[in-house]
Design a protein around this motif. Sequence first.
Motif, PDB file in Angstrom:
ATOM      1  N   UNK A  37       0.851  -1.190   0.000  1.00  0.00           N
ATOM      2  CA  UNK A  37       0.000   0.000   0.000  1.00  0.00           C
ATOM      3  C   UNK A  37       0.893   1.248   0.000  1.00  0.00           C
ATOM      4  N   UNK A  38       0.437   2.318  -0.649  1.00  0.00           N
ATOM      5  CA  UNK A  38       1.241   3.538  -0.653  1.00  0.00           C
ATOM      6  C   UNK A  38       1.378   4.116   0.758  1.00  0.00           C
ATOM      7  N   UNK A  39       2.536   4.685   1.044  1.00  0.00           N
ATOM      8  CA  UNK A  39       2.781   5.263   2.368  1.00  0.00           C
ATOM      9  C   UNK A  39       1.953   6.519   2.579  1.00  0.00           C
ATOM     10  N   UNK A  40       1.648   7.219   1.491  1.00  0.00           N
ATOM     11  CA  UNK A  40       0.789   8.401   1.573  1.00  0.00           C
ATOM     12  C   UNK A  40      -0.594   7.956   1.108  1.00  0.00           C
ATOM     13  N   UNK A  41      -1.573   7.858   2.022  1.00  0.00           N
ATOM     14  CA  UNK A  41      -2.897   7.390   1.633  1.00  0.00           C
ATOM     15  C   UNK A  41      -3.560   8.323   0.617  1.00  0.00           C
ATOM     16  N   UNK A  42      -4.520   7.793  -0.098  1.00  0.00           N
ATOM     17  CA  UNK A  42      -5.192   8.569  -1.144  1.00  0.00           C
ATOM     18  C   UNK A  42      -5.826   9.829  -0.569  1.00  0.00           C
ATOM     19  N   UNK A  43      -6.307   9.770   0.665  1.00  0.00           N
ATOM     20  CA  UNK A  43      -6.934  10.938   1.289  1.00  0.00           C
ATOM     21  C   UNK A  43      -5.934  12.082   1.462  1.00  0.00           C
ATOM     22  N   UNK A  44      -4.686  11.766   1.771  1.00  0.00           N
ATOM     23  CA  UNK A  44      -3.658  12.791   1.967  1.00  0.00           C
ATOM     24  C   UNK A  44      -2.926  13.146   0.681  1.00  0.00           C
ATOM     25  N   UNK A  45      -3.008  12.282  -0.322  1.00  0.00           N
ATOM     26  CA  UNK A  45      -2.225  12.479  -1.546  1.00  0.00           C
ATOM     27  C   UNK A  45      -2.573  13.784  -2.242  1.00  0.00           C
ATOM     28  N   UNK A  46      -3.858  14.125  -2.282  1.00  0.00           N
ATOM     29  CA  UNK A  46      -4.258  15.358  -2.965  1.00  0.00           C
ATOM     30  C   UNK A  46      -3.712  16.585  -2.239  1.00  0.00           C
ATOM     31  N   UNK A  47      -3.697  16.551  -0.910  1.00  0.00           N
ATOM     32  CA  UNK A  47      -3.142  17.666  -0.134  1.00  0.00           C
ATOM     33  C   UNK A  47      -1.632  17.781  -0.368  1.00  0.00           C
ATOM     34  N   UNK A  48      -0.970  16.644  -0.450  1.00  0.00           N
ATOM     35  CA  UNK A  48       0.473  16.649  -0.707  1.00  0.00           C
ATOM     36  C   UNK A  48       0.748  17.218  -2.096  1.00  0.00           C
ATOM     37  N   UNK A  49      -0.044  16.814  -3.066  1.00  0.00           N
ATOM     38  CA  UNK A  49       0.158  17.304  -4.442  1.00  0.00           C
ATOM     39  C   UNK A  49      -0.079  18.816  -4.529  1.00  0.00           C
ATOM     40  N   UNK A  50      -1.122  19.275  -3.861  1.00  0.00           N
ATOM     41  CA  UNK A  50      -1.421  20.714  -3.868  1.00  0.00           C
ATOM     42  C   UNK A  50      -0.286  21.498  -3.216  1.00  0.00           C
ATOM     43  N   UNK A  51       0.201  21.014  -2.066  1.00  0.00           N
ATOM     44  CA  UNK A  51       1.297  21.696  -1.375  1.00  0.00           C
ATOM     45  C   UNK A  51       2.564  21.701  -2.232  1.00  0.00           C
ATOM     46  N   UNK A  52       2.808  20.613  -2.944  1.00  0.00           N
ATOM     47  CA  UNK A  52       3.991  20.554  -3.807  1.00  0.00           C
ATOM     48  C   UNK A  52       3.876  21.578  -4.935  1.00  0.00           C
ATOM     49  N   UNK A  53       2.688  21.692  -5.515  1.00  0.00           N
ATOM     50  CA  UNK A  53       2.482  22.667  -6.587  1.00  0.00           C
ATOM     51  C   UNK A  53       2.588  24.100  -6.076  1.00  0.00           C
ATOM     52  N   UNK A  54       2.304  24.309  -4.797  1.00  0.00           N
ATOM     53  CA  UNK A  54       2.427  25.645  -4.204  1.00  0.00           C
ATOM     54  C   UNK A  54       3.869  25.985  -3.862  1.00  0.00           C
ATOM     55  N   UNK A  55       4.781  25.031  -4.016  1.00  0.00           N
ATOM     56  CA  UNK A  55       6.189  25.334  -3.808  1.00  0.00           C
ATOM     57  C   UNK A  55       6.828  24.692  -2.598  1.00  0.00           C
ATOM     58  N   UNK A  56       6.102  23.897  -1.834  1.00  0.00           N
ATOM     59  CA  UNK A  56       6.690  23.224  -0.679  1.00  0.00           C
ATOM     60  C   UNK A  56       7.707  22.203  -1.157  1.00  0.00           C
ATOM     61  N   UNK A  57       8.783  22.026  -0.432  1.00  0.00           N
ATOM     62  CA  UNK A  57       9.814  21.065  -0.814  1.00  0.00           C
ATOM     63  C   UNK A  57       9.393  19.652  -0.439  1.00  0.00           C
TER      64      UNK A  57
END
Length: 184
Positions: A37-57
């Motif tokens: 299973x992915x370490x980042x669950x699907x529920x958190x994945x969208x938040x991670x992707x959004x934060x990455x697009x906003x410039x978070x490392x």
Amino acid sequence: MVQTLAAAGGLQRDLQRELTYDGLRAVEAKGNKGGRRPAVPAAKAEAVRTAYLEGRSIAALARDHQVSRGAIRTAVADLLPDYTAAAPGAPAPETPVVLDMPGKVADFLRAAELDDAERASLDEGQAVRRGQGYTLRATAVPAVHRQLLDRCQVLDSTTAVPAQRKARREYENRVNGLAAHPES
């Protein structure tokens, strides 16, 4: 006696591999996906992707979500600069396979006109001593093995030495076995 034990071990290994692949195909037929299973669950994945697009490392996201940087990279893989997506419906690239080519076939092919990929697979092959002859352990994608098999078609004619005909048939069986066992 050692040969008998080795043959039994080989048979057991083949049976275990077949049973494993049968199980994987059954799970896939049910619609489930194998693997971890992915370490980042699907529920958190969208938040991670959004934060990455906003410039978070990636490192900061990994600290915030308490996962590894690799897990974050997996979640945002298609957003990374070096990502190259396969075209939808495109066949998966063939992976190289190792086949033992009889020495008589290898000797014939070395003297033939070959393209670069075919020549490279012969040149990089490893010679394995077999009694008075040898076997060439060649690594190439299945398409190259099929091309090499086509090039040695003349060894199947009546003008060829019987040992060459037999060697070509043996190589043909191994190449045709790739289609029957794509996991090889």
